[in-house]
Design a protein around this motif. Structure first.
Motif, short mmCIF file in Angstrom:
data_model
loop_
_atom_site.label_atom_id
_atom_site.label_comp_id
_atom_site.label_asym_id
_atom_site.label_seq_id
_atom_site.Cartn_x
_atom_site.Cartn_y
_atom_site.Cartn_z
N THR A 11 1.95 -22.11 -17.88
CA THR A 11 1.16 -23.18 -18.54
C THR A 11 0.50 -24.54 -19.05
OG1 THR A 11 1.31 -21.18 -19.76
CG2 THR A 11 -0.65 -23.46 -21.20
N CYS A 39 5.22 -20.86 -21.01
CA CYS A 39 4.89 -20.46 -22.97
C CYS A 39 5.74 -20.40 -23.87
CB CYS A 39 3.82 -19.13 -22.06
SG CYS A 39 3.31 -19.16 -23.77
N ALA A 67 -2.53 -25.04 -25.54
CA ALA A 67 -3.41 -23.57 -25.64
C ALA A 67 -2.76 -22.22 -24.33
CB ALA A 67 -3.76 -22.69 -26.03
N CYS A 68 -2.06 -21.05 -24.20
CA CYS A 68 -1.61 -20.53 -23.11
C CYS A 68 -3.50 -19.48 -22.75
CB CYS A 68 -0.26 -19.29 -23.72
SG CYS A 68 -0.29 -18.50 -21.74
N ARG A 69 -3.84 -19.30 -21.44
CA ARG A 69 -4.94 -18.98 -21.56
C ARG A 69 -4.89 -17.66 -21.29
NH1 ARG A 69 -7.47 -22.83 -16.59
NH2 ARG A 69 -7.55 -24.23 -17.63
N GLY A 107 -3.21 -16.95 -25.74
CA GLY A 107 -3.35 -17.62 -26.95
C GLY A 107 -3.16 -18.56 -27.77
N MET A 108 -1.72 -18.43 -27.33
CA MET A 108 -0.31 -18.87 -28.56
C MET A 108 -0.75 -20.84 -28.45
SD MET A 108 1.05 -17.26 -31.16
CE MET A 108 2.50 -17.23 -30.95
N TYR A 109 -0.33 -21.41 -29.23
CA TYR A 109 0.09 -22.78 -29.33
C TYR A 109 1.29 -23.20 -30.20
CZ TYR A 109 -0.24 -27.81 -28.59
OH TYR A 109 -0.68 -29.09 -28.82
N ARG A 110 1.77 -23.95 -29.67
CA ARG A 110 2.90 -24.55 -30.81
C ARG A 110 3.00 -22.74 -32.39
NH1 ARG A 110 2.30 -30.18 -32.89
NH2 ARG A 110 4.18 -30.14 -33.05
N GLN A 121 -1.03 -18.44 -33.35
CA GLN A 121 -2.64 -18.03 -32.39
C GLN A 121 -4.19 -18.74 -32.92
OE1 GLN A 121 -1.61 -15.12 -31.02
NE2 GLN A 121 -4.14 -15.59 -29.77
N VAL A 122 -4.18 -19.10 -31.91
CA VAL A 122 -5.20 -20.16 -31.61
C VAL A 122 -6.30 -20.29 -30.85
CG1 VAL A 122 -3.87 -22.27 -32.26
CG2 VAL A 122 -4.58 -22.04 -29.87
#
Length: 56
Positions: free
Chosen positions: A35, A26, A40-42, A45-48, A51-52
């Protein structure tokens, strides 16, 4: 049409190997859990860098 022998069937299926799932670390330095890429990281909850998803 002839029945395929067991040897021919097994030889054809010899290449059906299961591959382990691809995991990357992650990008969130506080999380760093494995991940799937482009997801998105379970856990956090972050993606690139954004916070998504709500954190778990």
């Amino acid at each position: 049409m002839h029945k395929k022998s067991r040897a021919r069937t097994r030889r054809r299926r010899a290449h059906w190997k299961a591959t382990p799932p691809l995991l990357v670390k992650c990008a969130n330095s506080a999380c760093s859990l494995p991940t799937p890429p482009h997801a998105a990281c379970r856990h956090c909850g972050m993606y690139r860098g954004r916070q998504v998803l709500p954190p778990a």
